[in-house]
Design a protein around this motif. Structure first.
Motif, PDB file in Angstrom:
ATOM      1  N   ILE A   1      38.342  37.326  26.732  1.00 48.10           N
ATOM      2  CA  ILE A   1      39.794  37.133  27.445  1.00 48.10           C
ATOM      3  C   ILE A   1      40.241  35.654  27.315  1.00 48.10           C
ATOM      4  N   ALA A   2      39.212  34.767  27.000  1.00 51.91           N
ATOM      5  CA  ALA A   2      39.734  32.973  26.654  1.00 51.91           C
ATOM      6  C   ALA A   2      40.475  33.146  25.405  1.00 51.91           C
TER       7      ALA A   2
ATOM      8  N   MET B   1      31.042  36.156  35.602  1.00 51.21           N
ATOM      9  CA  MET B   1      31.649  36.865  34.572  1.00 51.21           C
ATOM     10  C   MET B   1      30.785  37.192  33.157  1.00 51.21           C
ATOM     11  N   ASN B   2      30.686  38.216  32.613  1.00 54.36           N
ATOM     12  CA  ASN B   2      29.949  38.661  31.424  1.00 54.36           C
ATOM     13  C   ASN B   2      30.670  37.529  30.374  1.00 54.36           C
ATOM     14  N   GLU B   3      29.782  36.956  29.691  1.00 49.47           N
ATOM     15  CA  GLU B   3      29.853  35.926  28.509  1.00 49.47           C
ATOM     16  C   GLU B   3      30.769  36.402  27.380  1.00 49.47           C
ATOM     17  N   LEU B   4      30.303  37.348  26.765  1.00 49.04           N
ATOM     18  CA  LEU B   4      31.251  37.999  25.868  1.00 49.04           C
ATOM     19  C   LEU B   4      32.646  38.361  26.285  1.00 49.04           C
TER      20      LEU B   4
ATOM     21  N   LEU C   1      41.912  25.461  34.868  1.00 49.73           N
ATOM     22  CA  LEU C   1      41.868  25.545  36.161  1.00 49.73           C
ATOM     23  C   LEU C   1      41.803  26.669  37.073  1.00 49.73           C
ATOM     24  N   ALA C   2      43.114  27.595  36.634  1.00 48.17           N
ATOM     25  CA  ALA C   2      43.080  28.749  37.355  1.00 48.17           C
ATOM     26  C   ALA C   2      42.063  29.707  36.749  1.00 48.17           C
ATOM     27  N   GLY C   3      41.590  29.651  35.350  1.00 47.33           N
ATOM     28  CA  GLY C   3      40.649  30.739  35.175  1.00 47.33           C
ATOM     29  C   GLY C   3      39.182  30.325  35.970  1.00 47.33           C
ATOM     30  N   SER C   4      39.092  29.310  36.268  1.00 51.19           N
ATOM     31  CA  SER C   4      37.798  28.984  37.108  1.00 51.19           C
ATOM     32  C   SER C   4      37.672  29.577  38.355  1.00 51.19           C
ATOM     33  N   LEU C   5      38.713  30.104  38.841  1.00 46.77           N
ATOM     34  CA  LEU C   5      38.680  30.811  40.133  1.00 46.77           C
ATOM     35  C   LEU C   5      38.360  32.133  39.974  1.00 46.77           C
TER      36      LEU C   5
END
Lengths: 105, 167
Positions: free
Chosen positions: B9-10, B1-4, B118-122
């Motif tokens: 989102i985070a 995913m694009n870093e920015l 954990l969910a975001g890593s997917l």
């Protein structure tokens, strides 16, 4: 594949420590949950903070490669039992309850 | 995913995570310590909301869900998922007790962000995105405009039934 098996063992260890902490805490007559409203309660219960202490301590042990003889499962049981006894007999002395001043109520 | 994009989102997820947990745990209801009350009265004097001010004062004065979320993300980044989150929850609990706080908000914040990471890593969201995102989220509450932030926090407290009865 090896990594996946190790991760599964680790997850089972967390589950074991959670259950053992919960069971021993209940046997030591700690309530399952604090009384309501929970956000203002200082009651030490089996779910909070006993299980949090157990999970945190086990994570530290596993991170330091203290895995015992059975993939960390034996360490998980010991940590769970220790956390329950710590919560029941020592926690209130180590971290005493805070008395709220009347003016804030 | 694009870093920015990931950081943006985070930041949004972290903001919702800590504001909802802190509000639900009653941070806007009353000041936990004297310092929090001083901050809230000062924010109100400058045109802000008292309840939102209590929220801002409380997260300055003890490690609540904001600190739990940030420390959870940092520990997941440094140590791994989920063990980092569990260690963070324990450290936040100890910190809470030292700051005369029962510790529910902080530990729930640390554990919830662990499961979110954990969910975001997917979907490609990494723990470091959550660290940066959480710093941005806290800046929007504490670093940009106290009055506007406190009014928004006050409205959220009203919606969740946690508005302060103090005047």
């Amino acid at each position: 594949m090896i990594i996946h098996v190790i991760e599964l063992y680790t997850l089972i260890s967390y589950l074991i420590t959670f259950v053992s902490a919960l069971v021993v805490a209940l046997l030591l007559k700690l309530p399952l949950l604090p009384e309501r409203p929970m956000r203002d309660s200082w009651t030490i219960s089996a779910l909070f903070p006993t299980s949090i202490i157990a999970l945190g301590l086990l994570a530290i042990f596993l991170q330091l490669n203290v895995t015992g003889f059975y993939n960390g499962w034996d360490v998980a049981v010991i940590v769970g039992v220790f956390s329950a006894f710590f919560s029941r007999y020592l926690l209130e002395d180590v971290f005493p309850k805070f008395e709220m001043e009347e003016s804030y109520e | 995913m694009n870093e920015l994009l990931g950081v943006a989102i985070a930041a949004v997820i972290s903001w919702i995570n800590f504001v909802v947990i802190d509000t639900w745990m009653g941070l806007p209801e009353s000041p936990g310590v004297k310092g929090a009350e001083f901050i809230a009265r000062d924010v109100k004097k400058r045109g802000g909301d008292l309840s939102g001010g209590f929220f801002q004062g409380n997260i300055v004065c003890s490690p609540d869900a904001s600190a739990g979320t940030l420390l959870g993300a940092i520990c997941c980044f440094l140590i791994g998922i989920p063990q980092g989150g569990f260690i963070a929850a324990l450290l936040v609990f100890v910190g809470n007790r030292l700051c005369a706080d029962p510790g529910y908000a902080g530990t729930i914040g640390a554990l919830s962000i662990t499961f979110i990471i954990l969910a975001g890593s997917l979907v490609g969201l990494t723990p470091e995105m959550f660290v940066v995102g959480m710093v941005i989220a806290i800046v929007t509450i504490q670093g940009l405009h106290h009055q506007s932030a406190s009014r928004l926090l006050g409205k959220i407290a009203q919606k969740l039934g946690r508005y302060s009865k103090l005047a």
